[in-house]
Enzyme design. Structure first.
Site, PDB file in Angstrom:
ATOM      1  N   CYS A 128      31.783  15.633  89.096  1.00 25.97           N
ATOM      2  CA  CYS A 128      32.833  14.814  89.054  1.00 25.97           C
ATOM      3  C   CYS A 128      32.946  14.084  90.394  1.00 25.97           C
ATOM      4  CB  CYS A 128      34.218  15.662  89.137  1.00 25.97           C
ATOM      5  SG  CYS A 128      35.709  14.645  89.457  1.00 25.97           S
ATOM      6  N   GLU A 158      31.981  24.972  93.295  1.00 25.09           N
ATOM      7  CA  GLU A 158      32.071  23.700  93.990  1.00 25.09           C
ATOM      8  C   GLU A 158      32.082  23.948  95.489  1.00 25.09           C
ATOM      9  OE1 GLU A 158      35.979  21.662  93.041  1.00 25.09           O
ATOM     10  OE2 GLU A 158      35.757  20.956  95.053  1.00 25.09           O
TER      11      GLU A 158
HETATM   12  S1  SF4 Z   1      39.946  18.748  88.338  1.00 24.96           S
HETATM   13 FE1  SF4 Z   1      37.839  18.756  89.087  1.00 24.96          FE
HETATM   14  S2  SF4 Z   1      36.877  17.702  87.175  1.00 24.96           S
HETATM   15 FE2  SF4 Z   1      38.762  17.231  87.107  1.00 24.96          FE
HETATM   16  S3  SF4 Z   1      39.435  15.321  88.297  1.00 24.96           S
HETATM   17 FE3  SF4 Z   1      39.772  17.023  89.824  1.00 24.96          FE
HETATM   18  S4  SF4 Z   1      37.858  17.250  90.848  1.00 24.96           S
HETATM   19 FE4  SF4 Z   1      37.522  16.146  88.966  1.00 24.96          FE
END
Ligand code: SF4
Length: 356
Positions: A128, A158
């Protein structure tokens, strides 16, 4: 803002037909039976992008396409992609040389990238962009020789990915209690960063406790807890205040889903439970319950929420009010490796068309 519109509950087939179970019963309770449906809920921009990346990779390269770790933390999504030909592995050394691999939305450390290169894998990075932002912060602060206190859960993918950007500069702080004991080399050069999917309130408690010990603690340049995590927590706080029961749809390894259960309890829900699927809703949860709050984590497709609403409707909770606290319209473009390949494919077709 609460909108008193009764939303229709679509008739859709249940997923994951499992052992036959008794349907929930419509038992009388004191007060009007209703559902408060939190919004925003479900898929965020980063999850949507990662899932579409795997689907597009399967279409472009054919099965199998390998995915390191669960592409997003939702068992239903993983099962559906497996059925399309995705193979999920824990590490890249399980993948045949030269294959296509997608890195999950949670991100990877530079060590994983280099291990994939060593195996000549064609990597598609579905990290992301909001996780990548935290990676860049870690690299920058490490370059300036800051000690980074990374608030997050040790062992979460993460956190492993972010810490891997600057392993000599990062210390993980798992909880407010750990803020009281963590040691740093130089209290004048410390910054905190965080996992994107934490509880906002608990994170601020950790930061406050850290700042008591390290008054010169620097803040990240912008919020690390992402917009989707924050929006879903704000919405469930509003719902929980009026709910006898909150049901959160999401998987056990989904950090933001688990946080939603905790936040619901903290903000007034008399009880809160997490389910992967509608058939996990228990009759006894509904005993004496007039108002049920419903939400879902950022990795949960809406179909699973609709199945829960259908089960609740059978038990007399067919009156659904949406409680919306924010609008979301963020979208991310596909990973660049895939964009390049797909546009290259189009160019080839265009050239082929011209030469005939
Ligand atoms: S929950 Fe994780 S994948 Fe979704 S916008 Fe937030 S950081 Fe990005």
């Amino acid at each position: 803002m609460s909108s008193p519109v009764a939303l229709p509950v679509p008739q859709i087939p249940r997923r994951r037909p499992t052992a036959v179970r008794e349907p929930l019963q419509d038992r009388p309770v004191d007060g009007r039976k209703r559902v408060l449906l939190a919004a925003p809920r479900g898929y965020c921009a980063g999850v949507d992008r990662a899932v579409v990346a795997v689907e597009k990779a399967l279409q472009r390269y054919g099965a199998p396409v390998y995915v390191r770790k669960q592409i997003v933390h939702n068992i239903h999504v993983v099962t559906e992609l497996e059925a399309q030909g995705a193979i999920f592995v824990d590490e890249v050394d399980e993948i045949p040389e030269g294959s296509h691999v997608v890195f999950s939305a949670h991100g990877v450390s530079p060590m994983v990238v280099s291990a994939a290169e060593d195996r000549h894998l064609h990597a598609i990075d579905a990290t992301c962009p909001l996780v990548t932002k935290v990676h860049r912060e870690a690299v920058r602060f490490a370059r300036d020789d800051f000690e980074i206190l990374l608030i997050g859960h040790d062992g979460h993918e993460e956190v492993e990915g972010t810490a891997g950007e600057a392993p000599d500069h990062v210390t993980v702080v798992n909880s407010p209690a750990e803020a009281d004991t963590v040691e740093v080399r130089d209290p004048a050069k410390v910054v905190w960063l965080s996992q994107t999917t934490l509880s906002v309130d608990e994170t601020m408690e950790t930061v406050n406790r850290l700042r008591t010990r390290f008054p010169e603690l620097q803040d990240p340049p912008s919020d690390d807890i992402c917009y989707a995590t924050q929006n879903r927590q704000v919405a469930i706080k509003k719902v929980a205040a009026d709910a006898d029961l909150v049901i959160v749809v999401g998987s056990a390894n989904s950090s933001n889903s688990v946080r939603l259960v905790e936040v619901a309890r903290e903000y007034g829900a008399k009880a809160a439970y997490r389910v992967d699927y509608a058939d996990e809703v228990q009759q006894e949860w509904l005993d004496g319950v007039a108002t049920v709050g419903v939400t879902s984590g950022a990795s949960v497709p809406e179909v699973l929420v609709q199945e829960v609403l259908q089960v609740l409707a059978e038990a007399g909770y067919g009156d659904v009010e949406e409680v919306r606290t924010a609008e979301e319209d963020l979208m991310f473009s596909l990973p660049k490796e895939l964009r390049q390949d797909i546009s290259g494919q189009r160019d080839e077709r265009a050239l082929g068309g011209r030469s005939r």
